[in-house]
Motif scaffolding. Structure first.
Motif, PDB file in Angstrom:
ATOM      1  N   ALA A   4     -34.536  26.678  25.305  1.00 50.15           N
ATOM      2  CA  ALA A   4     -33.411  25.633  24.959  1.00 50.15           C
ATOM      3  C   ALA A   4     -32.240  26.405  26.133  1.00 50.15           C
ATOM      4  O   ALA A   4     -31.825  25.712  26.803  1.00 50.15           O
ATOM      5  N   GLY A  28     -24.294  19.410  24.920  1.00 54.05           N
ATOM      6  CA  GLY A  28     -25.786  19.036  23.839  1.00 54.05           C
ATOM      7  C   GLY A  28     -26.997  19.496  24.769  1.00 54.05           C
ATOM      8  O   GLY A  28     -27.100  19.375  25.612  1.00 54.05           O
ATOM      9  N   GLU A  30     -31.337  18.765  23.501  1.00 54.66           N
ATOM     10  CA  GLU A  30     -32.349  18.190  22.715  1.00 54.66           C
ATOM     11  C   GLU A  30     -33.973  18.123  23.574  1.00 54.66           C
ATOM     12  O   GLU A  30     -33.744  18.170  24.732  1.00 54.66           O
ATOM     13  N   ARG A  31     -34.792  18.325  22.799  1.00 57.06           N
ATOM     14  CA  ARG A  31     -36.091  18.112  23.337  1.00 57.06           C
ATOM     15  C   ARG A  31     -36.312  16.804  23.977  1.00 57.06           C
ATOM     16  O   ARG A  31     -36.130  15.689  23.256  1.00 57.06           O
ATOM     17  N   TRP A  37     -36.422  18.866  28.379  1.00 57.93           N
ATOM     18  CA  TRP A  37     -35.312  19.038  27.517  1.00 57.93           C
ATOM     19  C   TRP A  37     -34.312  18.061  28.400  1.00 57.93           C
ATOM     20  O   TRP A  37     -34.180  17.727  29.455  1.00 57.93           O
ATOM     21  N   ARG A  38     -33.511  17.233  27.301  1.00 51.13           N
ATOM     22  CA  ARG A  38     -32.362  16.503  27.718  1.00 51.13           C
ATOM     23  C   ARG A  38     -30.916  17.244  27.591  1.00 51.13           C
ATOM     24  O   ARG A  38     -30.785  17.756  26.569  1.00 51.13           O
ATOM     25  N   GLU A  62     -32.226  15.734  32.679  1.00 54.41           N
ATOM     26  CA  GLU A  62     -33.579  15.844  32.097  1.00 54.41           C
ATOM     27  C   GLU A  62     -34.346  16.928  32.932  1.00 54.41           C
ATOM     28  O   GLU A  62     -34.092  16.636  34.247  1.00 54.41           O
TER      29      GLU A  62
END
Length: 86
Positions: A4, A28, A30-31, A37-38, A62
């Motif tokens: 991450a 932020g 997230e997967r 990843w986004r 992304e």
């Protein structure tokens, strides 16, 4: 596999390269599918005096599992210090 923190670093690099503006922060992460990843990256779009009048933008990016940019878009634009309510 991309961590991450590495994904966030790569997203910041990509947004900086695409917009020509330095990133302010990552707000932020997230997967995404297939190990990608986004990442939501905030940049200062317009600097003003005082700083509290700056205009910020959040870019939704992304990156794939290798850290390459898959897509990005400006998600929103807003004055610094504006509080969003749910």
């Amino acid at each position: 596999m991309l961590s991450a923190s590495e994904a966030a670093k790569r997203a910041v690099e990509h947004v900086t390269a695409m917009t020509g503006r330095a990133a302010e922060t990552v707000v932020g992460i997230e997967r995404a599918g297939d190990g990608g990843w986004r990442v939501l990256v905030e940049v200062v779009e317009t600097r003003r005096i005082p700083d509290s009048a700056d205009i910020l933008a959040a870019y939704d990016t992304e990156v794939d599992a290798d850290g390459e940019l898959v897509g990005y878009r400006r998600a929103r634009r807003y004055p610094r210090g504006r509080v969003e309510r749910d």
